[in-house]
Scaffold this motif. Structure first.
Motif, PDB file in Angstrom:
ATOM      1  N   GLU A  11       0.796  -1.105  -0.084  1.00 34.00           N
ATOM      2  CA  GLU A  11      -0.067   0.102   0.013  1.00 34.00           C
ATOM      3  C   GLU A  11       0.971   1.319  -0.008  1.00 34.00           C
ATOM      4  N   ARG A  18       3.120   7.035   3.249  1.00 38.82           N
ATOM      5  CA  ARG A  18       1.854   6.959   3.615  1.00 38.82           C
ATOM      6  C   ARG A  18       1.465   7.278   5.180  1.00 38.82           C
ATOM      7  N   LYS A  19       0.510   7.899   5.554  1.00 45.07           N
ATOM      8  CA  LYS A  19       0.203   8.111   7.119  1.00 45.07           C
ATOM      9  C   LYS A  19      -0.553   7.603   7.833  1.00 45.07           C
ATOM     10  N   VAL A  20      -0.439   7.443   9.061  1.00 47.87           N
ATOM     11  CA  VAL A  20      -1.344   6.714   9.838  1.00 47.87           C
ATOM     12  C   VAL A  20      -1.570   7.481  10.987  1.00 47.87           C
ATOM     13  N   LYS A  21      -2.833   7.570  11.223  1.00 50.80           N
ATOM     14  CA  LYS A  21      -3.535   8.680  12.509  1.00 50.80           C
ATOM     15  C   LYS A  21      -3.285   8.150  13.508  1.00 50.80           C
ATOM     16  N   PRO A  50       4.255  18.523   6.019  1.00 50.10           N
ATOM     17  CA  PRO A  50       3.898  16.891   6.109  1.00 50.10           C
ATOM     18  C   PRO A  50       4.994  16.169   5.517  1.00 50.10           C
ATOM     19  N   GLU A  53       4.805  13.599   2.548  1.00 50.16           N
ATOM     20  CA  GLU A  53       4.548  14.164   1.246  1.00 50.16           C
ATOM     21  C   GLU A  53       6.065  14.426   0.517  1.00 50.16           C
ATOM     22  N   ILE A  55      10.229  13.743  -0.798  1.00 51.59           N
ATOM     23  CA  ILE A  55      10.761  12.731  -1.649  1.00 51.59           C
ATOM     24  C   ILE A  55      11.881  11.898  -0.694  1.00 51.59           C
ATOM     25  N   PRO A  64       8.944  18.534   2.167  1.00 50.75           N
ATOM     26  CA  PRO A  64       8.144  19.134   0.795  1.00 50.75           C
ATOM     27  C   PRO A  64       8.029  20.687   0.911  1.00 50.75           C
ATOM     28  N   LEU A  65       8.199  21.285   1.987  1.00 50.13           N
ATOM     29  CA  LEU A  65       7.957  22.573   2.264  1.00 50.13           C
ATOM     30  C   LEU A  65       9.265  23.465   2.081  1.00 50.13           C
TER      31      LEU A  65
ATOM     32  N   ARG B 544       9.112  13.220  -7.914  1.00 47.91           N
ATOM     33  CA  ARG B 544       8.628  14.554  -8.054  1.00 47.91           C
ATOM     34  C   ARG B 544       8.201  15.120  -6.658  1.00 47.91           C
ATOM     35  N   PHE B 545       8.448  16.593  -6.842  1.00 46.31           N
ATOM     36  CA  PHE B 545       7.801  17.196  -5.601  1.00 46.31           C
ATOM     37  C   PHE B 545       6.544  17.092  -5.168  1.00 46.31           C
ATOM     38  N   VAL B 546       6.032  17.362  -3.968  1.00 46.12           N
ATOM     39  CA  VAL B 546       4.720  17.037  -3.579  1.00 46.12           C
ATOM     40  C   VAL B 546       3.594  17.448  -4.435  1.00 46.12           C
ATOM     41  N   ARG B 549       3.298  15.245  -7.537  1.00 51.33           N
ATOM     42  CA  ARG B 549       2.764  13.980  -7.112  1.00 51.33           C
ATOM     43  C   ARG B 549       1.541  14.222  -6.926  1.00 51.33           C
ATOM     44  N   LYS B 550       0.814  15.031  -6.038  1.00 49.64           N
ATOM     45  CA  LYS B 550      -0.469  15.283  -5.596  1.00 49.64           C
ATOM     46  C   LYS B 550      -1.366  15.948  -6.610  1.00 49.64           C
ATOM     47  N   ILE B 554       0.580  22.286  -2.854  1.00 52.56           N
ATOM     48  CA  ILE B 554       0.233  22.231  -1.182  1.00 52.56           C
ATOM     49  C   ILE B 554       0.403  23.672  -0.727  1.00 52.56           C
ATOM     50  N   GLN B 555      -0.119  23.874   0.385  1.00 53.58           N
ATOM     51  CA  GLN B 555      -0.622  25.177   0.964  1.00 53.58           C
ATOM     52  C   GLN B 555       0.420  25.224   2.511  1.00 53.58           C
ATOM     53  N   GLY B 558      -0.609  22.712   4.989  1.00 54.75           N
ATOM     54  CA  GLY B 558      -0.862  21.269   4.426  1.00 54.75           C
ATOM     55  C   GLY B 558      -2.007  21.089   3.918  1.00 54.75           C
ATOM     56  N   PHE B 560      -4.503  21.869   0.310  1.00 51.99           N
ATOM     57  CA  PHE B 560      -4.055  21.911  -1.374  1.00 51.99           C
ATOM     58  C   PHE B 560      -4.873  22.900  -1.816  1.00 51.99           C
ATOM     59  N   GLU B 607      -7.096  14.580   1.803  1.00 57.58           N
ATOM     60  CA  GLU B 607      -8.406  13.536   1.687  1.00 57.58           C
ATOM     61  C   GLU B 607      -9.290  13.702   0.798  1.00 57.58           C
ATOM     62  N   ALA B 796      -5.586   5.867  -1.746  1.00 57.45           N
ATOM     63  CA  ALA B 796      -4.148   6.102  -1.705  1.00 57.45           C
ATOM     64  C   ALA B 796      -4.109   7.518  -0.988  1.00 57.45           C
ATOM     65  N   GLN B 798      -6.075   8.548   1.445  1.00 56.97           N
ATOM     66  CA  GLN B 798      -6.441   8.435   2.871  1.00 56.97           C
ATOM     67  C   GLN B 798      -5.453   8.077   3.739  1.00 56.97           C
ATOM     68  N   PRO B 799      -5.337   8.270   5.064  1.00 54.88           N
ATOM     69  CA  PRO B 799      -4.433   7.771   6.110  1.00 54.88           C
ATOM     70  C   PRO B 799      -4.580   5.969   6.043  1.00 54.88           C
TER      71      PRO B 799
END
Ligand code: SRM
Ligand SMILES: Cc1cc2nc3c(=O)[nH]c(=O)nc-3n(C[C@H](O)[C@H](O)[C@H](O)COP(=O)(O)OP(=O)(O)OC[C@H]3O[C@@H](n4cnc5c(N)ncnc54)[C@H](O)[C@@H]3O)c2cc1C
Ligand code: SF4
Ligand code: FES
Lengths: 109, 809
Positions: A11, A18-21, A50, A53, A55, A64-65, B544-546, B549-550, B554-555, B558, B560, B607, B796, B798-799
């Motif tokens: 996944e 990926r993230k997990v809460k 985050p 997100e 690389i 990413p920021l 690729r940068f976020v 990829r997204k 991105i703001q 966090g 978009f 999400e 993909a 979602q958490p």
């Protein structure tokens, strides 16, 4: 330790995350190679970027920021006096197991 | 008193048990040996050399009839055992029963057959025993095409053997790289390259859907509906412990037959050994641990105490010329450090994985001479702290120097093209240098190399250095990043001339010092590869940068922003309504008209992205790529449709251009504008490409800027027709895609190569045609809406899991 199954390694994209809460906020799971996974907090100590997100390269992630780079083994930021929390994680038969003892809600006692 | 020992299976494990027993005490047991195969024990692992023709069957027999006779072993070969009765202690052979005091189950494994339609057709073969091998040899005598399903050890040995026998072989492998259990991506790449050199076609990430054929196998159908013609199909996707007899006899069986460290099953008089067992949760597929087990079992039977322990095993592939080695644990786990060494000139790759002060894994390709030394360090858990710096150079290393940064250029073959503009190859330049052209100017003058667009200057300088050594003072060119010694221009040139078509090819052939680049070089490499090899290489979102990829910006908090395309700035009530509805439904805090003539929905949760996209898609709105190094907007003015000064249909041309160009990836973002007259309401004179319509036709300007720098466009050409305006625009953008450094806007690139060079290239009608065709080819893959694709994989976004609901113990 109490290992919790959070999903299949498939996944997470290769060299992705990926993230997990969790009770501690979001935790990012990074997959660096076919069967290599790291877990760390998803929040960059600089300005909250985050990390899931970012690389993923070698065993590091770039935020990413503003491009801070973190070593996923130690959580240390390259050239900065900052670290992110890392968490024990294992891969077994393609499933990702994360140590729940730090991450699940403390029961009100 | 002599006991009756019955053994089921005359394989490599039981063979070793018998040897150890008769060596220690020839009189202890009266042995009966069953084997389903009509022959005794042979060295199964040497079937591959038999297949390839390097060996004959007779050479790999380990125990012949004379040996069994001399050691009083009663052989019942060609007779499978069909049942065990543990209560009366009798084994049922196909031709009759035998009683035992002690029983050994050594039934090995059975090949795993993927349950697809057509798996039972004649012409589908597995690879396990001599009969399979002979069947393959026979099939290959007719030549034709073979498809091997499975790119692991067995599959590749089968593929190499069949290729050796003259078949046209394709390997179909489910995972991203070959032998993924034993090799990392880099070594997998080198292995693939070597196999491809032998004419074997490799298809990774390919899943078999069915085997097709009328009465016999004729083709393999892949997921995605491609068919591969096949006269022979070899299935080598894995093995399963052969446990049926044990199961029916009521022994404890998990994946394999459960045994103790003494090889005893849940029945005290029945033992098991080899690939059919499971010990401590582990299965076994290589002979080294089986030999250990065999020894332990013989000792147990002779009542001398011994215990089996699992040890690391090392893997090699028995394909001549593919030199690989892998040992220990090179992938999983945290707190690890990598040491990587690559020597492109020799095709060598080595990677060591260190945890704390111990070596825990090693993967090597090309030069595996030190493999056993590393393996020993792993097994002994030697403290390597003191040799860390030089460990990778192996035991022989005493003070030598690490690899030469120029080795990538030194390793290029003489015919490698260095200067693409003038078609000058390495040998021509080296010859010129040897004949006295000792600086860049002289090389330019004598060979024309780097005399045109100049992007190969770095390579020519490196050739000067390689050829002249210390006599040449290298100007300091900035490498891309710490991962390599190449400039962007060198990298681009080498990707073309060396035909590097994958990231692994770049890492290996150009001597990258990190495992898979970093956030600086990898996005650039990804772009260069997709721009130069649109069909062979596919965009890698993980490079690729976020935003890219997204597919959203991105703001700082966090969330978009979502900007749908509005072709040429034209919209309508239905689109606006869909945007308004989406803004309501997803609680979009800010809706803004952008500087690019369209509408931005800011503050959308990650999400929600796939859902808002899907809603917008339904109204016909697609991604505006407001996030990409690709085509952004084509601004237009109202033009002849409404404006009293308009000379041509500027809106229409803008829309056409946007529809041709959208979706393409470029070195940096690309913005266009078309104004209907020189009053220039669309601000075309400060765009990457800006077109001003005039009575006599179209003025095409390029290389403008209005961001961090402000610069007016320069005139590329004036053309009379709209079709020509489009042709020149597309050709210019493709030339930019093929040559510019990643993250150079067109104005920066044109400043480097000169507008004159650009004009020269583009005035050649044939070259223009080629550029337009190359762009179209790439667009056949990239001109599609990424939102629509991603909306289908909403999960993909979602958490992966929610542990906030999970209570601590
Ligand atoms: C949304 C928008 C501002 C607006 O509200 O109007 C905008 C927003 C951003 N611009 Fe812009 N630019 C916008 C029009 C422009 C324009 C005007 C234009 O396109 O006509 C320019 C000057 C023209 C040009 O590109 O040369 C412009 C020059 C830049 C630059 C400087 C580029 C340069 O090469 O000098 C950057 C930085 C960069 O790309 O590296 C930038 C980067 C950005 C980024 C993507 C910054 C970032 O990386 O996060 C901003 C994203 C905000 C967000 O989260 O959505 N933006 N930006 C405009 C979107 C247009 C669209 O519909 O796609
Ligand atoms: C082509 C090939 C190449 C290989 N290369 C390597 C290598 O390079 N390195 C390495 O370490 N390993 C290699 N292996 C793996 C190695 O051969 C096996 O690990 C080893 O042979 C397993 O030994 P075993 O005794 O458990 O089973 P086997 O050698 O398979 O013996 C089991 C025997 O039991 C018989 N049998 C099964 N059921 C019954 C029954 N009901 N009644 C009677 N008899 C029965 C079978 O016919 C078979 O002859 C290779 C395997 C193959 C097929
Ligand atoms: S001008 Fe600066 S602050 Fe404003 S949108 Fe563009 S990048 Fe962001
Ligand atoms: S927020 Fe991560 S680098 Fe700024």
């Amino acid at each position: 330790m109490s290992w919790i199954d959070v999903g299949s390694i498939e996944e997470i994209p290769l060299r992705g995350a990926r993230k997990v809460k969790t009770a501690l906020g979001c935790v990012a799971l990074f997959r660096t190679a076919d069967a290599e996974v790291f877990a760390a907090t998803d929040r960059c100590p600089h300005k909250g970027g985050p990390l899931s997100e970012g690389i993923v390269h070698g065993q590091s992630v770039t935020c990413p920021l503003h491009n801070w780079i973190f070593d996923l083994n130690t959580g240390q930021a390259q050239g900065e006096t900052a670290t992110i929390a890392t968490f024990p994680v294992r891969v077994e038969a393609g499933r990702i197991l994360i140590d729940g003892s730090q991450l699940t809600a403390r029961s009100a006692a | 008193m002599t006991q009756k020992l019955v053994i089921i299976g005359a394989g490599m494990a039981s063979g070793r048990v018998i040897e150890t027993l008769v060596d220690a005490d020839p009189a202890a047991f009266e042995i009966t040996l069953f084997n389903a195969e009509p022959r005794g024990n042979y060295n199964r692992i040497m079937l591959s050399p038999v297949l390839s023709g390097e060996k004959q069957y007779a050479e790999i027999v380990t125990h012949d009839d004379a040996w069994y006779a001399a050691n009083n072993v009663t052989c019942r070969f060609g007779e499978p055992v069909i049942g065990i009765d543990p209560d009366s202690k009798v084994v049922q052979g196909k031709n009759g029963p035998v009683a035992y005091d002690k029983l050994i189950v050594a039934t090995g494994s059975a090949p795993f057959i993927i349950p697809v339609p057509g798996k039972d057709l004649p012409g589908v073969i597995t690879y396990r025993d001599l009969d399979d091998t002979n069947a393959m040899i026979e099939a290959s005598a007719k030549g034709g095409k073979a498809v091997v399903i499975g790119g692991g050890l067995l599959g590749l040995e089968a593929a190499a053997g069949l290729a050796e026998r003259g078949m046209d072989v394709t390997v179909v492998h489910l995972m991203g790289h070959l032998m993924e259990r034993q090799l990392d991506e880099a070594a997998g790449y080198l292995l693939r390259r070597d196999l491809e050199k032998r004419g074997i076609t490799i298809r990774t990430q390919a899943s078999t859907k069915a085997i097709l054929g009328d009465g016999k196998a004729e083709a393999v159908l892949l997921e995605g509906d491609e068919t591969l013609p096949a006269d022979l199909v070899v299935m080598a996707v894995g093995i399963r412990p052969e446990v049926r007899l044990a199961q029916e006899a009521g022994l404890d069986v998990a994946r394999g037959i459960a045994v103790t460290a003494q090889m005893q099953t849940s029945n005290p008089d029945i033992f098991a050994v080899g690939e059919c067992i499971e010990f401590d949760g582990q299965l076994f597929g290589l002979v080294a641990p089986l030999y250990d087990q065999a020894k332990v079992l013989a000792h147990t039977l002779l009542e001398s105490p011994d215990a089996f322990v699992v040890r690391d095993v090392a893997t090699k592939l028995k394909v001549t010329g593919c030199d690989l080695f892998s040992a220990g644990d090179f992938a999983e786990g945290a707190e690890r450090e990598d040491i990587v060494f690559r020597d492109p000139s020799r095709g060598v790759y080595k990677r060591l994985v260190i945890e704390g002060d111990k070596l825990v894994g090693a993967v090597m390709y090309g030069d595996t001479a030190d493999g056993n030394w590393f393996f020993q360090l792993i097994k002994d858990e030697t403290d390597i702290e003191d040799m860390r710096e030089t460990l990778i150079f192996g035991p022989a290393f005493q003070g030598g120097s690490p690899s030469d940064p120029l080795s990538a250029v030194a390793a290029l073959p003489p015919e490698a093209e260095i200067c693409g503009c003038n078609g000058i190859c390495k040998s021509t330049i080296v010859e010129a240098i040897q004949n006295g052209a000792e600086d860049l100017g002289a090389v330019k003058a004598t060979t024309k190399a780097s005399a045109s667009c100049g992007t190969c200057t770095g390579l020519v300088e490196q050739l000067l250095q390689v050829t002249l050594g210390d006599d040449f003072q290298m100007p300091t060119a900035q490498p891309i990043c710490g991962c390599c010694d190449l400039t962007h221009e060198d990298l681009r040139r080498l990707i073309k001339s060396q035909e590097l078509k994958s990231q692994e090819a770049v890492w290996q052939e150009l001597g990258w010092k990190s495992r898979n680049g970093c956030h600086v070089c990898r996005p650039a490499v990804n772009f260069y590869l997709l721009a130069d090899w649109p069909l062979e290489y596919r965009d890698d979102p993980q490079s690729r940068f976020v935003n890219e990829r997204k597919h959203a910006n991105i703001q700082k908090d966090g969330t978009f922003s979502v900007v749908p395309r509005m072709w040429g700035g034209i919209t309508n009530a239905a689109e606006l309504r869909a945007i308004a509805d989406a803004a309501d439904k997803y609680n979009v805090p800010t809706v803004k008209v952008t500087g690019g003539q369209r509408i931005d929905l800011l503050g959308v949760k990650g999400e929600d992205l796939p859902y808002i996209w899907s809603d917008l898609n339904k109204a016909g709105l697609v991604s505006g790529h407001a996030y990409s190094k690709g085509l952004r907007t084509v601004k237009t003015c109202v033009g002849t449709d409404h404006c009293r000064f308009g000379t041509q249909d500027s809106t229409g041309l803008g829309i056409k251009l946007e529809q041709i160009l959208w979706g393409s990836w470029t070195p940096h973002k690309v913005k266009l504008a078309v104004s209907g007259c020189p009053r220039n309401c669309a601000e075309a004179t400060c765009k990457d490409v800006g077109i001003i319509c005039v009575d006599s036709g179209f003025q095409v300007g390029v290389a403008g800027a209005a961001g961090m720098d402000v610069k007016e466009t320069e005139r590329l050409i004036d053309v009379p027709t709209e079709a020509e305006a489009i042709e020149w625009t597309v050709a210019f953008i493709q030339l930019y895609r093929e040559n510019a450094k990643y993250l150079d806007r067109p104005y920066k690139w044109v400043a480097k190569v000169g507008l004159e060079w650009v004009k020269d290239v583009l005035s050649d009608a044939q070259e223009r045609e080629r550029l337009v065709a190359a762009f179209e080819l790439s667009q056949s893959i990239y001109r599609k809406d990424p939102w629509a694709e991603h909306a289908a994989t909403a999960k993909a976004f979602q958490p992966m899991a929610d542990l906030t609901l999970e209570a601590a113990e």
